[in-house]
Design an enzyme around this catalytic site. Structure first.
Site, mmCIF file in Angstrom:
data_model
loop_
_atom_site.group_PDB
_atom_site.id
_atom_site.type_symbol
_atom_site.label_atom_id
_atom_site.label_comp_id
_atom_site.label_asym_id
_atom_site.label_seq_id
_atom_site.Cartn_x
_atom_site.Cartn_y
_atom_site.Cartn_z
ATOM 1 N N GLU A 146 61.096 71.859 -4.439
ATOM 2 C CA GLU A 146 61.381 73.178 -3.863
ATOM 3 C C GLU A 146 60.852 74.275 -4.785
ATOM 4 O O GLU A 146 60.565 74.026 -5.956
ATOM 5 C CB GLU A 146 62.896 73.362 -3.681
ATOM 6 N N LYS A 205 61.114 77.348 -7.274
ATOM 7 C CA LYS A 205 62.075 77.854 -8.257
ATOM 8 C C LYS A 205 61.955 79.376 -8.256
ATOM 9 O O LYS A 205 60.961 79.938 -8.713
ATOM 10 C CB LYS A 205 61.796 77.312 -9.659
ATOM 11 N N ASP A 228 62.908 83.314 -9.198
ATOM 12 C CA ASP A 228 63.183 83.980 -10.471
ATOM 13 C C ASP A 228 64.069 85.199 -10.223
ATOM 14 O O ASP A 228 63.585 86.291 -9.926
ATOM 15 C CB ASP A 228 61.853 84.405 -11.117
ATOM 16 N N TYR A 263 70.297 76.913 -2.168
ATOM 17 C CA TYR A 263 69.654 75.612 -2.372
ATOM 18 C C TYR A 263 70.628 74.488 -2.728
ATOM 19 O O TYR A 263 70.215 73.330 -2.845
ATOM 20 C CB TYR A 263 68.605 75.717 -3.483
ATOM 21 N N LYS A 287 57.722 74.502 -14.896
ATOM 22 C CA LYS A 287 57.457 75.935 -15.070
ATOM 23 C C LYS A 287 55.958 76.192 -15.131
ATOM 24 O O LYS A 287 55.227 75.520 -15.852
ATOM 25 C CB LYS A 287 58.118 76.437 -16.361
ATOM 26 N N CYS A 306 37.580 116.266 -15.651
ATOM 27 C CA CYS A 306 37.092 114.912 -15.431
ATOM 28 C C CYS A 306 36.431 114.387 -16.701
ATOM 29 O O CYS A 306 35.560 115.065 -17.274
ATOM 30 C CB CYS A 306 36.092 114.898 -14.272
ATOM 31 N N CYS A 335 32.390 114.065 -15.740
ATOM 32 C CA CYS A 335 31.498 115.172 -15.380
ATOM 33 C C CYS A 335 32.006 116.530 -15.854
ATOM 34 O O CYS A 335 31.302 117.530 -15.722
ATOM 35 C CB CYS A 335 31.256 115.199 -13.873
ATOM 36 N N CYS A 354 39.194 114.201 -9.328
ATOM 37 C CA CYS A 354 37.963 114.935 -9.639
ATOM 38 C C CYS A 354 37.366 115.363 -8.304
ATOM 39 O O CYS A 354 37.022 114.508 -7.470
ATOM 40 C CB CYS A 354 36.979 114.035 -10.392
ATOM 41 N N CYS A 413 29.976 113.236 -8.908
ATOM 42 C CA CYS A 413 30.386 112.621 -10.182
ATOM 43 C C CYS A 413 29.911 111.160 -10.187
ATOM 44 O O CYS A 413 30.130 110.416 -9.217
ATOM 45 C CB CYS A 413 31.906 112.698 -10.312
#
Length: 646
Positions: free
Chosen positions: A105, A107, A109, A210, A298, A390, A393, A406, A411
């Protein structure tokens, strides 16, 4: 009271369809109307039924978490990070015997929670804590809607799951949060362990269940039976569950997870392998910390901290400036990371990013890593200077919302990004054309407009360093070949406002040619699905600019002629909303999608209640599982080929 009972039952049914099955049968407005009716009845009678959905909102803050002892200890899992460690686990389990049947299955987090039921009713929710004793987080978990308030089982029961914050929810939350969350794991854990349930509610958590940790009456025989029990009693369970034989089966299932997790909307960090047979589990038992019959495989870390050395600014096609962090090199996801991005100046400020500080970065989906936040600031850390002009330019920048722009359309980086977007696969599909090529052509010949590409002189291109006969001829042939693109590609290539690939396709389907699109009003454009006021305004302004209209005319004069082919009315996929999943042996994904659309079908990115057909290739993962759960028609590649021939 009868009316209240009726409303509670129907609202809980709708909530189950929405939060557990991802298959709502009524609109939000219909649900809200019934909810408001129930709330008025509760206020009038002073009675709130035990399983009323009105209980599942954030209540008043609590003063502290109370400790609670679990009925049965909750164990953590031993970990493996290599195939050798996985093989060692398998060898310990099977010994000299036959191959063992395992389940594999995802895992997830987040934060482990344990929910207790007595006489079929929800009693409390706790964290795992040290496994023996956790914290009572009932008020917080009540705000989560992916589990039932009452079940058919009438004994005492503890069920175990992982509280998670979806990545899409995290992204939306961070758009307006004054203190953005660093990642989904912290978002979930912080929400559950916050004394104010309203904070928990604001993060819209889910729980993926689960395990049944304890039952006072009866017993489970296998992990598959356990998962089916959870499903049948209204708990949210992820559809991916593989039952395999031996180590080879385990490795194949883990590979599926490693590929499939990149498309999930939930943070995962591995796979969980368990002996399926509970009688065998009893034989293997536990160590002081772990069950001997299970292990977590993991994957390589996708998050790591490092020091931010500098911030430079990149200018994109629209003129938007994006801050790019230069970091101390660090290994992440099998690559050495030296750069990490932020979204904009506002994002940089909200995340309290400073030069010389330690930052958390994440790498996923093979794209440049993103700076998620700051984890440590030092005395010599300094603020990032906000640019006023910028960096390429020298034009004075404009500030719009959280972004800096910009405004100079000439440019250099803007022009190069614009040309590269024009030539990309989703645009004119000019094979071999890159930003580097765009830069060389701009610097040497002043190539700035799209039409300039169709007027390149072969002898001049040959004079460039690195452009021998073959390379030059290949480039010019690819440019020539691009002159008859599909209309949606041409629309995307023009770089109109916020138009992406899907919107370009929808617009092409609606108008059929550029002339019709050019004459469209904003009111008409807004009628197209997924075209809001911002996109409609962008399209209207683009065609209101004489320079853009002139450029399209120059492209036409150079021989560019977009083609729009109507899909076959009543074709074999007519009216079908199709999801492609897994690997097809004879078709690339985009080729199969194009065939389906040509034969009347509509391609969807994910499985939902609106999906009518799933084409499943090899190693199809969670989308296939979800389609099965929703009872959607599924065909394999052979059937797909047969339908095409018909």
């Amino acid at each position: 009271m009868d009316k209240m009972r009726e409303l509670v039952d129907i609202l809980n049914k709708y909530a189950y369809e929405y939060y557990v099955l991802d298959n709502p049968t009524v609109s939000d407005g219909e649900y809200d109307k019934l909810y408001d009716e129930l709330k008025k009845l509760e206020e009038k009678t002073g009675v709130v039924l035990f399983d009323s959905p009105t209980k599942r909102v954030g209540g008043e803050p609590i003063s502290a978490f109370k400790k609670h002892k679990h009925i049965k200890r909750l164990y953590s899992l031993d970990k493996a990070t290599t195939e050798e460690e996985l093989a060692a686990f398998d060898n310990r389990i099977k010994g000299d015997g036959e191959e063992i049947e395992y389940t594999v299955e995802y895992k997830f987090d987040g934060l482990t929670v344990c929910i207790t039921y007595e006489d079929g009713r929800f009693v409390r929710a706790t964290t795992r804590g040290n496994g023996v004793e956790g914290e009572d987080v009932t008020a917080q978990v009540l705000t989560i809607k992916s589990y039932p308030m009452q079940i058919g089982y009438k004994g005492v029961m503890e069920v175990q799951g992982e509280a998670v914050m979806r990545l899409s929810v995290l992204e939306k939350y961070n758009e307006t949060a004054s203190d953005p969350l660093k990642n989904a794991r912290n978002g979930a854990a912080g929400a559950i362990r916050n004394l104010d349930p309203k904070v928990t509610a604001s993060r819209k958590l889910d729980i993926m269940f689960y395990n049944v940790n304890y039952m006072s009456e009866g017993k489970m025989e296998t992990q598959t039976e356990c998962v089916e029990f959870l499903k049948n009693n209204g708990f949210r369970v992820h559809p991916f569950l593989r039952v395999v034989k031996g180590l080879d089966g385990v490795k194949k299932a883990i590979k599926e997870i490693e590929v499939g997790r990149k498309k999930l909307d939930v943070l995962t960090d591995g796979a969980v392998v368990k002996v399926n047979d509970f009688s065998l589990r009893d034989k293997f038992g536990f160590t002081d910390k772990f069950p001997r019959w299970a292990i977590a495989f993991k994957f390589e870390a996708e998050e790591v901290t490092t020091i931010l050395k500098d911030v430079i600014w990149q200018v994109g096609r629209t003129g938007k400036l994006t801050p790019l962090g230069i970091v101390d090199p660090v290994e992440l996801g099998g690559a050495t990371v030296k750069k990490a991005t932020l979204n904009n100046y506002g994002d940089l400020m909200r995340k309290k990013v400073k030069i010389g500080a330690r930052v958390l970065i994440r790498r996923s989906n093979e794209v440049i890593p993103e700076i998620l936040g700051t984890t440590e600031v030092f005395p010599d850390s300094k603020e990032v200077d906000k640019p006023s002009v910028c960096p390429y330019c020298g034009t004075k920048l404009k500030e719009i919302g959280a972004n800096l722009f910009c405004p100079n359309s000439h440019c250099r980086p803007r022009v190069i990004a614009k040309l590269a977007n024009f030539a990309c696969k989703s645009g004119m599909n000019i094979d071999g054309f890159s930003e580097k090529t765009a830069g060389v052509l701009y610097d040497n010949f002043g190539v700035e407009n799209f039409s300039d590409l169709y007027n390149l002189d072969r002898e001049k291109v040959l004079s460039l360093d690195g452009f021998k006969d073959a390379k030059t001829d290949n480039l010019l042939a690819a440019i020539e070949k691009s002159k008859n693109p599909p209309l949606e590609n041409f629309i995307f290539a023009l770089g109109i406002g916020s138009i992406g690939k899907k919107t370009a396709k929808d617009v092409a389907k609606k108008y059929g040619d550029i002339e019709n699109l050019k004459n469209a009003t904003k009111e008409e454009l807004i009628q197209i699905d997924d075209v809001g006021e911002v996109i409609a305004d962008g399209i209207y302004k683009f065609f209101s600019d004489p320079a853009n209209v002139s450029e399209i005319e120059k492209l036409y004069a150079a021989g560019v002629k977009p083609i729009y082919e109507n899909s076959v009315t009543g074709g074999v996929f007519g009216g079908e909303k199709v999801v492609l999943t897994g690997t097809l042996s004879e078709f690339k994904r985009d080729e199969a999608a194009a065939i389906i659309e040509k034969l009347g079908g509509e391609i969807m990115s994910g499985v939902s209640k609106n999906t009518t057909l799933v084409v499943a290739g090899e190693s199809a993962g969670s989308k296939l599982d979800k389609a099965k759960a929703l009872g959607i028609k599924i065909i394999d590649e052979e059937m797909f080929k047969s339908m095409i021939k018909s």
